[in-house]
Design an enzyme around this catalytic site. Structure first.
Site, PDB file in Angstrom:
ATOM      1  N   GLU A  17      64.083  34.817   1.499  1.00 45.31           N
ATOM      2  CA  GLU A  17      64.923  36.027   1.536  1.00 45.31           C
ATOM      3  C   GLU A  17      64.510  36.985   0.413  1.00 45.31           C
ATOM      4  OE1 GLU A  17      66.959  37.799   3.012  1.00 45.31           O
ATOM      5  OE2 GLU A  17      68.123  36.659   4.464  1.00 45.31           O
ATOM      6  N   ARG A 109      79.422  33.068  -1.305  1.00 44.32           N
ATOM      7  CA  ARG A 109      78.280  33.277  -2.197  1.00 44.32           C
ATOM      8  C   ARG A 109      77.709  34.668  -1.982  1.00 44.32           C
ATOM      9  NH1 ARG A 109      73.704  33.609   0.704  1.00 44.32           N
ATOM     10  NH2 ARG A 109      73.299  32.243   2.502  1.00 44.32           N
ATOM     11  N   ASN A 111      74.808  37.228  -1.108  1.00 45.75           N
ATOM     12  CA  ASN A 111      73.689  37.180  -0.176  1.00 45.75           C
ATOM     13  C   ASN A 111      72.697  38.276  -0.559  1.00 45.75           C
ATOM     14  OD1 ASN A 111      72.545  35.790   2.081  1.00 45.75           O
ATOM     15  ND2 ASN A 111      73.069  37.517   3.405  1.00 45.75           N
ATOM     16  N   ASP A 214      69.380  40.822  10.262  1.00 46.09           N
ATOM     17  CA  ASP A 214      69.394  40.206   8.944  1.00 46.09           C
ATOM     18  C   ASP A 214      68.955  41.224   7.898  1.00 46.09           C
ATOM     19  OD1 ASP A 214      69.083  38.470   6.727  1.00 46.09           O
ATOM     20  OD2 ASP A 214      68.561  36.785   8.003  1.00 46.09           O
TER      21      ASP A 214
END
Length: 303
Positions: A17, A109, A111, A214
């Site tokens: 990522e 959390r 991202n 995404d």
């Protein structure tokens, strides 16, 4: 158009990522999110370096800190921490916490996150224990040096892709659980985003077939590149018309994010994931050449 997709050597990340092209070091930084690791692809050496962050299990993003070559802002859990890494060593060390969000939301959390063109932090949270489509407990935040993190948007499922267009005065944002890309009017002087509008919809006829947007990046002509976590594809999209200009196909399914880089900023670097027992080459990081497009380098975070 004939583009070419090639793997970077030894570039595996189980949940790759946050690709960020650093011009000064001619390197692509990215994370292996659920391993708590930082990676750096050195363009000149054609080599990937990897470091585990001591004492951390999550690394949601990595942003170089302006003026401090060995410091990086990293999303560890719900904390944005400053990490010291020389880009070569196999370990990296947390120096201090910059700020924390949702301190009581232990199932959430951080991202994806980026610095806007002025160096402000933009990033958000998601639920990572339980169903993030059912529990929309995430938020999107803005932070700038000397201030507190402020909530830009609530009711977020999975806070994800971010991009800005200075010429069009736009901010683009993805909440994966909305199956769409939104545009906002953006004031670069104040960092305020207003007037959300859906500009690209990834829903299909059946919910089980919906594509999951995404990560996100933008080229110098204002076109968006939308990664799809379950689609083996990056869509090049004209945000003014919502029209798909190109489908960039990959030999693995979970495409997580993309960033332009290379000496001429004309190589699209793409991270992928190997979640839920995806077979090889899942988790490989790729470069795409021959796109006849250029992008913008990553922006350092001002702290």
């Amino acid at each position: 158009m004939s583009y070419k997709v090639e793997p970077l050597p030894d570039s595996f990340a189980g949940l790759g990522e946050g690709p960020h092209w650093d011009v000064a070091r001619q390197s692509l930084y990215y994370v292996d999110l659920e391993a708590g690791s930082l990676l750096r692809f050195d363009y000149a050496q054609n080599k990937v370096y990897k470091a585990k962050i001591e004492g951390e299990t999550l690394a949601g993003f990595v942003l170089p800190v302006e003026g401090r070559p060995q410091e990086f802002a990293v999303g560890c859990g719900r904390r944005v921490v400053i990490v010291n890494w020389d880009g070569v060593s196999t370990t990296a060390t947390v120096v201090r916490t910059l700020f924390e969000v949702q301190p009581l939301m232990d199932k959430n959390r951080l991202n994806d996150a980026k610095a806007d063109p002025r160096g402000r932090f933009f990033g958000g949270t998601m639920r990572y224990i339980g169903d993030e489509f059912e529990f929309r407990h995430g938020e999107l935040y803005r932070w700038e040096a000397g201030g507190q993190a402020s909530v830009i948007k609530g009711d977020v499922g999975i806070s994800n892709g971010l991009a800005w267009d200075v010429k069009a005065k736009k901010f683009y944002y993805i909440d994966t659980t909305d199956y769409e890309v939104k545009s906002y009017d953006y004031d670069f002087d104040t960092g305020v985003a207003t007037n959300p509008k859906v500009i690209f919809n990834l829903r299909k006829n059946s919910p089980k077939d919906h594509l999951l947007p995404d990560g996100l990046t933008i080229d110098t002509e204002g076109n968006l590149y939308v990664a799809t976590f379950n689609g083996a594809t990056i869509f090049k999209v004209n945000p003014n018309t919502g029209k798909i200009l190109l489908e960039i196909k990959f030999p693995t399914k979970q495409i997580t994010s993309a960033a332009f880089g290379g000496p001429n900023l004309d190589i699209l670097y793409v991270t992928t994931a190997a979640k839920f027992d995806q077979p090889a080459p899942a988790g490989t990081t790729y470069k795409v050449t021959g796109l006849n497009a250029t992008g913008y380098p990553g922006v350092n975070l001002k702290v």
